[in-house]
Scaffold this motif. Structure first.
Motif, PDB file in Angstrom:
ATOM      1  N   GLY A 140      55.717  40.013  37.395  1.00 30.89           N
ATOM      2  CA  GLY A 140      54.390  40.576  37.603  1.00 30.89           C
ATOM      3  C   GLY A 140      54.319  41.445  38.838  1.00 30.89           C
ATOM      4  O   GLY A 140      55.082  41.254  39.786  1.00 30.89           O
ATOM      5  N   LEU A 141      53.419  42.404  38.808  1.00 29.42           N
ATOM      6  CA  LEU A 141      53.069  43.116  40.024  1.00 29.42           C
ATOM      7  C   LEU A 141      52.351  42.137  40.939  1.00 29.42           C
ATOM      8  O   LEU A 141      51.774  41.152  40.467  1.00 29.42           O
ATOM      9  N   TRP A 142      52.378  42.379  42.228  1.00 25.88           N
ATOM     10  CA  TRP A 142      51.619  41.541  43.141  1.00 25.88           C
ATOM     11  C   TRP A 142      50.999  42.399  44.233  1.00 25.88           C
ATOM     12  O   TRP A 142      51.524  43.455  44.580  1.00 25.88           O
ATOM     13  N   LEU A 186      44.062  36.736  52.816  1.00 21.79           N
ATOM     14  CA  LEU A 186      42.651  36.827  52.470  1.00 21.79           C
ATOM     15  C   LEU A 186      42.424  36.975  50.973  1.00 21.79           C
ATOM     16  O   LEU A 186      41.396  36.554  50.460  1.00 21.79           O
ATOM     17  N   ALA A 187      43.348  37.610  50.277  1.00 28.58           N
ATOM     18  CA  ALA A 187      43.255  37.789  48.823  1.00 28.58           C
ATOM     19  C   ALA A 187      44.670  37.967  48.294  1.00 28.58           C
ATOM     20  O   ALA A 187      45.536  38.529  48.976  1.00 28.58           O
ATOM     21  N   PHE A 188      44.896  37.496  47.058  1.00 29.47           N
ATOM     22  CA  PHE A 188      46.249  37.567  46.495  1.00 29.47           C
ATOM     23  C   PHE A 188      46.179  37.504  44.981  1.00 29.47           C
ATOM     24  O   PHE A 188      45.375  36.764  44.412  1.00 29.47           O
ATOM     25  N   ASP A 189      47.015  38.290  44.330  1.00 32.12           N
ATOM     26  CA  ASP A 189      47.183  38.217  42.870  1.00 32.12           C
ATOM     27  C   ASP A 189      48.615  38.602  42.562  1.00 32.12           C
ATOM     28  O   ASP A 189      49.104  39.632  43.024  1.00 32.12           O
ATOM     29  N   ARG A 193      48.730  35.994  33.897  1.00 28.45           N
ATOM     30  CA  ARG A 193      48.884  36.982  32.821  1.00 28.45           C
ATOM     31  C   ARG A 193      50.278  37.594  32.943  1.00 28.45           C
ATOM     32  O   ARG A 193      50.444  38.786  33.201  1.00 28.45           O
ATOM     33  N   PRO A 194      51.309  36.762  32.769  1.00 28.75           N
ATOM     34  CA  PRO A 194      52.683  37.154  33.075  1.00 28.75           C
ATOM     35  C   PRO A 194      53.270  38.174  32.106  1.00 28.75           C
ATOM     36  O   PRO A 194      52.865  38.290  30.955  1.00 28.75           O
ATOM     37  N   PRO A 231      35.416  43.434  38.175  1.00 31.28           N
ATOM     38  CA  PRO A 231      35.731  42.061  38.589  1.00 31.28           C
ATOM     39  C   PRO A 231      37.160  41.958  39.100  1.00 31.28           C
ATOM     40  O   PRO A 231      38.041  42.671  38.630  1.00 31.28           O
ATOM     41  N   THR A 232      37.380  41.090  40.070  1.00 34.12           N
ATOM     42  CA  THR A 232      38.742  40.845  40.517  1.00 34.12           C
ATOM     43  C   THR A 232      39.413  39.943  39.492  1.00 34.12           C
ATOM     44  O   THR A 232      38.763  39.135  38.834  1.00 34.12           O
ATOM     45  N   LEU A 233      40.694  40.100  39.363  1.00 34.04           N
ATOM     46  CA  LEU A 233      41.455  39.254  38.455  1.00 34.04           C
ATOM     47  C   LEU A 233      42.124  38.120  39.211  1.00 34.04           C
ATOM     48  O   LEU A 233      42.611  37.186  38.627  1.00 34.04           O
ATOM     49  N   GLY A 234      42.142  38.222  40.527  1.00 33.97           N
ATOM     50  CA  GLY A 234      42.753  37.200  41.355  1.00 33.97           C
ATOM     51  C   GLY A 234      41.733  36.213  41.870  1.00 33.97           C
ATOM     52  O   GLY A 234      40.600  36.157  41.398  1.00 33.97           O
ATOM     53  N   PRO A 235      42.104  35.431  42.873  1.00 35.63           N
ATOM     54  CA  PRO A 235      41.209  34.414  43.425  1.00 35.63           C
ATOM     55  C   PRO A 235      39.961  35.030  44.051  1.00 35.63           C
ATOM     56  O   PRO A 235      39.972  36.152  44.527  1.00 35.63           O
TER      57      PRO A 235
END
Length: 119
Positions: free
Chosen positions: A26-28, A39-42, A47-48, A98-102
């Motif tokens: 996945g991209l990160w 502070l934020a992470f995805d 959604r691998p 919307p964010t897809l991460g936390p």
């Protein structure tokens, strides 16, 4: 540096090609604050990318808080195989996306709110 992105929702887009990904890829993207506080992470783990796929576009949307100092990004692979990325771009996505991460901590309330759903 996060200077130009603070207080905004940022979308990282890019194309990934995979070959025989054994576990997942996945991209990160990560937003860091003071002292490298996350502070934020995805990382797209929910959604691998698996198996073998031709070039496919993926997006990560994260909010960049005012105290952000840096934005880091990359491509990860676990479990063997090969992955490539190309045509990465960053753009301000607008808060309606919307964010897809936390969810960032500053959006969380200390107690439930709007329990009657009037707001």
């Amino acid at each position: 540096k996060a200077d130009a992105l603070r207080g905004q929702r940022v979308r990282m887009s890019g194309y990934v090609r995979s070959n025989a990904v054994g576990d997942w890829a996945g991209l990160w993207m990560r937003v860091d604050g003071p002292n490298r506080e996350q502070l934020a992470f995805d990382n797209m783990k929910d959604r691998p990318i698996k198996g073998t796929h031709d070039w496919t576009k993926y997006d990560i949307d994260l909010s960049v808080p005012e105290k952000a100092e840096a934005v880091a990004f990359g491509l990860l692979l676990t479990g063997g195989g090969e992955v490539w990325m190309d045509d990465l771009s960053f753009q301000v996505a607008g808060k309606a996306v919307p964010t897809l991460g936390p969810i960032p901590d500053e959006w969380l309330h200390s107690a439930p709110t709007n329990l009657g759903f009037e707001e």
